[in-house]
Design an enzyme around this catalytic site. Structure first.
Site, PDB file in Angstrom:
ATOM      1  N   HIS A   1       0.845  -1.207   0.000  1.00 15.42           N
ATOM      2  CA  HIS A   1       0.000   0.000   0.000  1.00 15.42           C
ATOM      3  C   HIS A   1       0.878   1.253   0.000  1.00 15.42           C
ATOM      4  O   HIS A   1       0.594   2.225  -0.707  1.00 15.42           O
ATOM      5  CB  HIS A   1      -0.874   0.046   1.260  1.00 15.42           C
ATOM      6  CG  HIS A   1      -1.820  -1.107   1.408  1.00 15.42           C
ATOM      7  ND1 HIS A   1      -1.677  -2.048   2.394  1.00 15.42           N
ATOM      8  CD2 HIS A   1      -2.940  -1.446   0.721  1.00 15.42           C
ATOM      9  CE1 HIS A   1      -2.662  -2.937   2.310  1.00 15.42           C
ATOM     10  NE2 HIS A   1      -3.445  -2.606   1.304  1.00 15.42           N
TER      11      HIS A   1
ATOM     12  N   SER B   1       0.591  -8.855   1.468  1.00 12.39           N
ATOM     13  CA  SER B   1      -0.867  -8.875   1.482  1.00 12.39           C
ATOM     14  C   SER B   1      -1.314  -8.722   2.933  1.00 12.39           C
ATOM     15  O   SER B   1      -0.657  -9.245   3.842  1.00 12.39           O
ATOM     16  CB  SER B   1      -1.368 -10.222   0.940  1.00 12.39           C
ATOM     17  OG  SER B   1      -2.703 -10.448   1.347  1.00 12.39           O
TER      18      SER B   1
END
Ligand code: AMP
Length: 283
Positions: free
Chosen positions: A36, A190
């Site tokens: 991210h 993840s």
């Protein structure tokens, strides 16, 4: 910098836009990691203002999926966003977006991607998943009205579907595709990796190993997709449950019987019940 209400976020962004500032947007489900943060970095570098949304979207989870236990870490996420120079974090609750705790009986309008894009890969097992994704991303685009939106290639099918939605529905936003970030062992980052024990994290490396081996077989001259797929089986044991291993054209998204330099290989597997995905280009 945290906003939970649509009204507030709209006011802030519209002030920026009146000044002619370019707004970058990164939609996320939180539990932020370096994957991210790479999207955020790109936005901060290329846009005047950066907005991150954090919302675990009930509309994209099936009834048997992990909506309830999906990792949530808002305080930590806010700290990471602050350090990454994010200007605004939009973290609404479901009520703000859908009218009720989950999805209200009064919420009817969904954005449904074309069948061609969802009859394969994750769309095959996660029925309705991409309707949920497109619907929430369309809502976010309407609320935030970004100039650029940053998506990871880690969710390649999602990226292709969002690009198509933006093109088909004329959203005035440019989709920026960002590379997959991995840890030093090669495991794609993840939020779901948090579910894995140390041992299972090692087992999870199998996805990357299978992809790397297929790439090397292709480079040695094997192009038959079935033969390439078969090479995966020697890597799998009882900890791994392969869901799919598919070859598609990265431009047209058509399934390939023979791999070529435009082919992307995508894999999904469960490691002790934790569902992970990964992909790589074959050249
Ligand atoms: P998520 O919070 O899982 O919905 O992901 C939000 C965005 O981050 C999506 O565009 C993902 O593709 C992207 N993303 C997640 N993991 C990675 C990664 N390892 N590398 C690059 N982008 C990622």
């Amino acid at each position: 910098m945290l906003e939970k209400e649509i009204f507030q976020i709209r006011q802030k962004v519209s002030k920026w836009k009146k000044k002619g500032l370019k707004v970058g947007f990164i939609p996320t489900m939180g539990a932020l990691h370096d994957g991210h943060l790479s999207l955020i970095k790109k936005s901060v570098e290329t846009c005047n203002k950066t907005v991150v949304s954090i919302f675990v979207n009930p509309a994209q989870f099936g009834p048997e999926e992990d909506l309830e236990k999906y990792p949530r870490a808002l305080m930590q996420d806010l700290e990471l966003c602050k350090n990454a120079h994010v200007d605004l974090v939009f973290a609404p609750d479901s009520k703000e977006l859908y009218g009720e705790e989950q999805i209200s009986n009064n919420f009817f309008t969904y954005v449904v991607p074309p069948y061609f894009y969802i009859d394969k890969l994750c769309g095959k097992t996660r029925i309705g998943h991409f309707d949920g994704v497109c619907t929430v991303v369309a809502k976010m685009f309407n609320i935030i009205q970004p100039d650029f939106a940053f998506f990871g290639q880690k969710d390649f099918q999602q990226l292709v579907i969002i690009k198509k939605m933006v093109q088909d529905l004329n959203f005035p936003v440019e989709i920026v595709s960002c590379p997959i970030i991995r840890d030093k062992t090669g495991l794609a980052l993840s939020s779901r990796n948090k579910y894995l024990s140390e041992e299972q994290t090692k087992d999870a490396l199998v996805l990357n190993k299978i992809l790397a081996n297929i790439k090397s077989c292709y480079q040695k001259g094997i192009i038959d997709a079935e033969l390439l797929r078969e090479t995966a089986f020697s890597f799998l044991n009882e900890c791994h449950e392969l869901e799919y291993l598919e070859f598609v054209d990265k431009e047209t998204f058509e399934e390939k019987k023979e791999a070529d330099n435009n082919t992307i290989v995508l894999i999904a597997a469960k490691i002790n019940e934790v569902r992970l995905i990964d992909n790589c280009c074959i050249v």
